[in-house]
Design a protein around this motif. Structure first.
Motif, mmCIF file in Angstrom:
data_model
loop_
_atom_site.group_PDB
_atom_site.id
_atom_site.type_symbol
_atom_site.label_atom_id
_atom_site.label_comp_id
_atom_site.label_asym_id
_atom_site.label_seq_id
_atom_site.Cartn_x
_atom_site.Cartn_y
_atom_site.Cartn_z
ATOM 1 N N LEU A 91 0.840 -1.195 0.000
ATOM 2 C CA LEU A 91 0.000 0.000 0.000
ATOM 3 C C LEU A 91 0.879 1.251 0.000
ATOM 4 C CD1 LEU A 91 -2.896 1.167 0.127
ATOM 5 C CD2 LEU A 91 -2.632 1.191 2.617
ATOM 6 N N LYS A 150 0.863 4.364 -2.570
ATOM 7 C CA LYS A 150 0.767 5.753 -2.115
ATOM 8 C C LYS A 150 1.892 6.600 -2.706
ATOM 9 C CE LYS A 150 0.377 8.576 2.047
ATOM 10 N NZ LYS A 150 0.290 8.556 3.518
ATOM 11 N N ALA A 184 -7.985 1.937 -2.787
ATOM 12 C CA ALA A 184 -7.545 2.594 -4.013
ATOM 13 C C ALA A 184 -8.770 2.744 -4.905
ATOM 14 C CB ALA A 184 -6.462 1.773 -4.708
ATOM 15 N N TYR A 227 -4.000 5.515 -5.356
ATOM 16 C CA TYR A 227 -4.109 5.435 -3.898
ATOM 17 C C TYR A 227 -5.233 6.337 -3.410
ATOM 18 C CZ TYR A 227 -2.909 6.097 1.027
ATOM 19 O OH TYR A 227 -2.954 6.161 2.392
#
Length: 152
Positions: free
Chosen positions: A15, A19, A64, A102
């Protein structure tokens, strides 16, 4: 709008990686059922749970959004790629990908054990067909997991 769960090993793509990139191609899918979901059902604007697998804290960690609907996965045409497919052609691609952006990290990881323990999530694809890397999530399941993430 539909909802999805995309599985990833955080050592490969986490993740945090999503990002940092802001937007990235979700590629390398080489399972026909997952490919069909990407190609035929995933649409721009759909929500995506990012699920970390093969790690210490397995579970849903963030969200997302699909920002580009399915298009042929360029890796299938690259002989140097581990995702190369000699049977794929420009006229008849075999594999597809989407672009995601993201959105957020959940307040806490919602573990697979927690999800399996929830009666309201018993019909979730993750519970019934756990190995699938791209899978649909109902709007009720989406809300339920969001609520679980807010509980300490």
């Amino acid at each position: 709008m539909a909802y999805w769960l995309f599985k990833t090993e955080p050592d490969d793509i986490s993740l945090d990686d999503i990002k940092k990139a802001g937007r990235m191609r979700w590629d390398g899918i080489r399972n026909y059922q997952a490919r069909n979901f990407l190609r035929d059902q995933c649409a721009q604007g759909d929500g995506v749970f990012i699920y970390h697998s093969q790690c210490k804290n397995v579970g849903v960690v963030g969200c997302a959004r699909i920002v580009q609907a399915a298009y042929p996965d360029p890796a299938q045409f690259n002989p140097k790629s581990p995702y190369f497919d000699a049977k794929a052609t420009d006229q008849a691609p075999r594999w597809f990908c989407v672009d995601i952006a993201y959105e957020s990290q959940l307040p806490r990881c919602v573990s697979l054990a927690e999800i399996k323990a929830e009666a309201g999530l018993a019909e979730m694809v993750l519970v019934k067909q756990g190995r699938l890397s791209v899978q649909p999530v109902s709007s009720a399941e989406w809300r339920h997991i969001q609520a679980m993430a807010k509980k300490a």
